[in-house]
Design a protein around this motif. Sequence first.
Motif, short mmCIF file in Angstrom:
data_model
loop_
_atom_site.label_atom_id
_atom_site.label_comp_id
_atom_site.label_asym_id
_atom_site.label_seq_id
_atom_site.Cartn_x
_atom_site.Cartn_y
_atom_site.Cartn_z
N ARG A 197 38.51 54.77 26.96
CA ARG A 197 37.44 54.19 27.78
C ARG A 197 36.89 55.28 28.68
N ARG A 198 35.56 55.38 28.72
CA ARG A 198 34.94 56.38 29.58
C ARG A 198 33.54 55.89 29.94
N VAL A 199 33.35 55.53 31.20
CA VAL A 199 32.07 54.99 31.64
C VAL A 199 31.64 55.70 32.91
N SER A 200 30.33 55.71 33.12
CA SER A 200 29.77 56.30 34.33
C SER A 200 28.69 55.37 34.85
N ALA A 201 28.70 55.16 36.16
CA ALA A 201 27.66 54.35 36.80
C ALA A 201 26.55 55.22 37.36
N ARG A 236 37.67 57.01 33.50
CA ARG A 236 38.17 57.28 32.15
C ARG A 236 39.62 56.86 32.02
N ILE A 237 39.94 56.34 30.83
CA ILE A 237 41.30 55.91 30.52
C ILE A 237 41.66 56.49 29.16
N GLY A 238 42.82 57.11 29.08
CA GLY A 238 43.23 57.68 27.80
C GLY A 238 44.55 58.41 27.93
N SER A 239 44.91 59.09 26.89
CA SER A 239 46.20 59.79 26.85
C SER A 239 46.00 61.28 27.08
N THR A 276 49.59 57.79 29.24
CA THR A 276 48.27 57.18 29.45
C THR A 276 47.97 57.16 30.94
N LEU A 277 46.77 57.58 31.29
CA LEU A 277 46.35 57.64 32.68
C LEU A 277 44.98 56.99 32.85
N THR A 278 44.72 56.53 34.06
CA THR A 278 43.39 56.11 34.47
C THR A 278 42.94 57.01 35.59
N GLU A 279 41.74 57.59 35.43
CA GLU A 279 41.20 58.51 36.42
C GLU A 279 39.84 58.01 36.87
N CYS A 280 39.61 58.04 38.17
CA CYS A 280 38.32 57.63 38.71
C CYS A 280 37.85 58.67 39.72
N GLU A 281 36.59 59.07 39.58
CA GLU A 281 35.95 59.95 40.55
C GLU A 281 34.70 59.25 41.09
N VAL A 291 31.99 55.09 26.46
CA VAL A 291 32.83 54.27 25.59
C VAL A 291 33.37 53.10 26.41
N LEU A 292 32.95 51.89 26.04
CA LEU A 292 33.38 50.73 26.82
C LEU A 292 34.88 50.52 26.70
N GLY A 293 35.43 50.67 25.52
CA GLY A 293 36.87 50.51 25.36
C GLY A 293 37.31 49.08 25.62
N PRO A 294 38.62 48.88 25.78
CA PRO A 294 39.14 47.53 26.05
C PRO A 294 38.91 47.16 27.51
N THR A 295 38.00 46.24 27.77
CA THR A 295 37.65 45.91 29.14
C THR A 295 37.34 44.43 29.29
N PHE A 296 37.65 43.89 30.45
CA PHE A 296 37.28 42.51 30.80
C PHE A 296 35.85 42.41 31.33
N ASP A 297 35.18 43.55 31.50
CA ASP A 297 33.90 43.56 32.21
C ASP A 297 32.87 42.60 31.64
N TYR A 298 32.85 42.45 30.33
CA TYR A 298 31.80 41.66 29.70
C TYR A 298 32.33 40.36 29.09
N THR A 299 33.54 39.97 29.46
CA THR A 299 34.07 38.69 28.99
C THR A 299 33.51 37.57 29.86
N HIS A 300 33.59 36.33 29.37
CA HIS A 300 32.99 35.20 30.08
C HIS A 300 33.94 34.53 31.07
N ARG A 301 35.15 34.99 31.15
CA ARG A 301 36.16 34.42 32.05
C ARG A 301 36.35 32.93 31.79
#
Length: 360
Positions: free
Chosen positions: A103-107, A226-229, A249-254, A117-127
Motif C-alpha cells: 500500500r502506498r498513497v499520497s494526499a 506506505r505499508i510493506g516489507s 512488515t512496517l507502516t511508515e507515514c510522513e 497503490v490502494l492495497g488492503p484498506t477499509f477506506d472505501y468500504t461501506h461499513r
Amino acid sequence: MYVAVKGGERAIDNAHAWLAEERRGDPAVPDLSVAQIREQMALAVNRVMAEGSLYDPDLAALAIKQARGDLIEAIFLIRAYRTTLPRFGASHPVDTGAMACDRRVSATFKDAPGGQVLGPTFDYTHRLLDFKLAADGEAGQVAEAAPLQGPTPHIMGFLDREDLIQPEPAGAAIPPDLTREPLELPANRALRLQALTRADEGFTLGMAYSTQRGYARNHAFVAELRIGSVAVEMDIPELGFSIEIGEITLTECETVNQFQGSKTQPPQFTRGYGLVFGMSERKAISMALVDRALRWEELGEDNLGAPAQDAEFVLYHCDNIQATGFLEHIKLPHYVDFQSELELIRKLRREAAPLQEAAE
C-alpha cells in the motif's frame, strides 16, 4: 482493626482456574488456534507487536489468545517475555525506500513516481455488517495484487530537491534504548519517536486528533503513507560482513506541515514522522502528527499550551503498560492504608462534634 487475610493463595489458585475456564469458553465451540488469530486478526497482532516492542506474529497471537482478546494484557505479556530474551547484536537501520509496498498513497501528489497503490484498506468500504462472515462464508474473493517491487522513492524527496522542506540532520547519535533504560527528559526527537512507536494507539490517536482541532496549530497533509516489507540486515563478526536475517512488515507515514520560518530559516515545510510494526496506519499517522506537535521548541515556534506540545505530558502518559499498572494496582489490597485513613476521619469527626453541637 486490620486483620490479616488467610487463605489468599487458595483463592488465587481458584481465580486462575476460573480464568482459564472463562478463556476457553463453551467447550462445544472449537478452540481458536494461534494460527487463526495470526492470520485472521492481523491488525490486533500488529498492534501487540508494535506496543510490545517485539516483532513475532506467532507470539503476539498466542498472547492475544491467553489474554482473552485484551490487547493491553497481551502487550504486557509480550513485553514481559521480551525481557527474558538475550540480545546478540543490533541490525542496520532499515531502508524503507526499498520497501516492497503493498500500500502506498499520497494526499499531496496525485501522480507520484511509482504510482499509488490502494492495497488492503477499509477506506472505501461501506461499513456495513457482512452477514456472510457470520455464516462462515467469504464476502468476496479477489486476485491478490503483487506489491511494488524495487526501490520506491519517498515523495518527500521531491520537496527536498527544491529545498522546500527542512532538512533532517544526518549522522545523529544513537539514542538510548527505551526498552532497557527508563525515559529521561528532556528527550531528543529520536527518543520521542521511540516512545511514540510503542505508545498506546488510543492515547496517540487522541493527542493527534487534538492537534487537528486546533490544540497546537498543526494542520498537516499526509505526504506519503506506505505499508510493506523491508529487509533486516545485521553484521556478523565471524563473517566480516552483513547478511539479511529476515523481513518485517512496517507502516511508515510522513506528514508535511507549514512552517512560517524563523530568524535563521526561511518559510518552508516541516515533517512529522511515524514508523510502526505491521499494518498500523492509524497509529503511524497519529504518531506523525504528535511528533510534529512536539517539535515546536526545536523549530522556534510558540508554545500554545496544547497537551500535544507538552513532551512530559505525552511521553509519561502514552505507555499503556505503565498506565495500566498504576491504575489497576488500586484494586489490590490496601487494607492498612485504608484503616489509617478511616481512623483519621473518625478522629476528626470526634474533634469536630463539640464544635458542631455548639454551633447548633
